[in-house]
Each structure stands twice: as C-alpha cells, then as structure tokens.
Design an enzyme around this catalytic site. Sequence first.
Site, mmCIF file in Angstrom:
data_model
loop_
_atom_site.group_PDB
_atom_site.id
_atom_site.type_symbol
_atom_site.label_atom_id
_atom_site.label_comp_id
_atom_site.label_asym_id
_atom_site.label_seq_id
_atom_site.Cartn_x
_atom_site.Cartn_y
_atom_site.Cartn_z
ATOM 1 C CG LEU A 28 -1.621 -1.230 1.185
ATOM 2 C CD1 LEU A 28 -2.997 -1.046 2.691
ATOM 3 C CD2 LEU A 28 -2.608 -1.139 -0.156
ATOM 4 C CG HIS A 52 1.227 1.943 -5.141
ATOM 5 N ND1 HIS A 52 0.734 0.833 -4.729
ATOM 6 C CD2 HIS A 52 0.460 2.106 -5.997
ATOM 7 C CE1 HIS A 52 -0.368 0.310 -5.010
ATOM 8 N NE2 HIS A 52 -0.217 1.120 -5.926
ATOM 9 C CE1 TYR A 53 -5.682 4.526 -2.742
ATOM 10 C CE2 TYR A 53 -5.283 4.158 0.208
ATOM 11 C CZ TYR A 53 -5.796 4.616 -1.185
ATOM 12 O OH TYR A 53 -6.666 5.459 -1.288
ATOM 13 C CG MET A 54 -0.385 4.632 2.259
ATOM 14 S SD MET A 54 -2.318 5.467 3.170
ATOM 15 C CE MET A 54 -3.261 4.296 4.039
ATOM 16 C CE LYS A 87 -6.598 8.366 -1.148
ATOM 17 N NZ LYS A 87 -7.619 9.184 -2.175
#
Length: 215
Positions: free
Chosen positions: A124, A126-128, A131
């Site tokens: 996760l 890359h997602y965080m 964000k």
Amino acid sequence: MKVLIIGANGQVGRHAVRMVGLSTIHEARAMIRDEDQRQAMEELGAEEIVIGNLEEDFSHAFENTDAVIFAAGSGPHTGKDKTVDVDKLGAIKSIEEAEKAGVQRYIMISALGADHPEEGPEELEHYMQAKKDADDKLRNSSLNYTILRPGKLVNEPARGKITAKTSLDNTDSDIPREDVAAVASASLTIEETNHSVIEILSGDEAIGTALKSFK
C-alpha cells in the site's frame, strides 16, 4: 454552497451526493466520468451534473462552485500508474483549479496513515504516498481545507457516531463509508475543522460534536 463532489459515482461519493443533496443550505454538483451515470446522480439528489475526467482537463467543473469534496480514488489495489494519475496528479490538479476558481472550501478524503507511507504495508506504500503528496499540496495551498483521514472503510449502514482526533491513539477499528460522507458534508460548515487534518474512525460521539472538539 454549491458543492462539487469529485468522484461522485464512487462508494463514498454516492453517499456524499445524497447527503449534500438533502441539505437545505447546499446544492450538490456531481462530477462523473460517463453520461450513463447521470440518472443515478439525479436520483441521489444532485442539482447539477458535470462530466469530467481526472486524467484529462476538467477545469470547467469548477465554474459556479463554492466548495469541493474530493472523494475520488483509484483504490489501494490498482496499479501504481493509475494511483499516481488519480490519487496524486488528479487530486493536485483539482486543488490548483479550485484555487484558480476562487473556491471557498475544500474537503479532501484521504487515508489514515498517509503521513507515513513507509510505515504501512509495503503493497500500500504507493497508494499512501500518493495520498500524502496530495494532502501536502492542499496544506500548502491558499484554500480553506479539511483533510479527513478515515481508517478501514466498510460497507455497513451508518453508525452515526465517530472518534475524531488530530492523531488517533488506537487505530484498530473501522468506519462505514456512509459515515465518512456524513463527516465530509458536516465539515463544510463546522468552523472548528478549518485548516485541519482529522483522523476518523467509528466511536462514541455524534459527528457534529466530535468535529467541534476533535483537537
């Protein structure tokens, strides 16, 4: 206020359209990618429909807009390219366009843990990071912002009560998407949330009460 909901056809976005549409002081402007989503938005209570794509030019969406709720997202399990395009670049572009248009209020639905992407699960990160980059852009903008960081999202009926803090001590819980949308809608006019980052999970306080005393 005329509230542009970006990501209106998403799981949180649909709830946000309905809640803003029910308000007596706001009008919901739903931004969707496809014309065939129009009827669903109208049924949810959208006063206006805007066709726009975060990966293209969507500057027209900000005309006659007082506030923005950014509820779009590629999801944590998409490829890195799509996450960058939507969660980072799309969000950053929306912040820039909101500034240009003189938008008064901007509510970002982010994610718990976005301040420290490297501390979460590797899959996760890359997602965080996306964000975090979008949140940092918003915090450094001229907009009156609120960044909401919900924990694990669940598709359950609204519970109507939350825990809200600048930094939560215990994050081992979840929150219904419907409650996240309710928090976003309420934040539009609760002054205590201005220029703030708020972590949220289900809890014991009514949403309005929690948002007025979250610090």
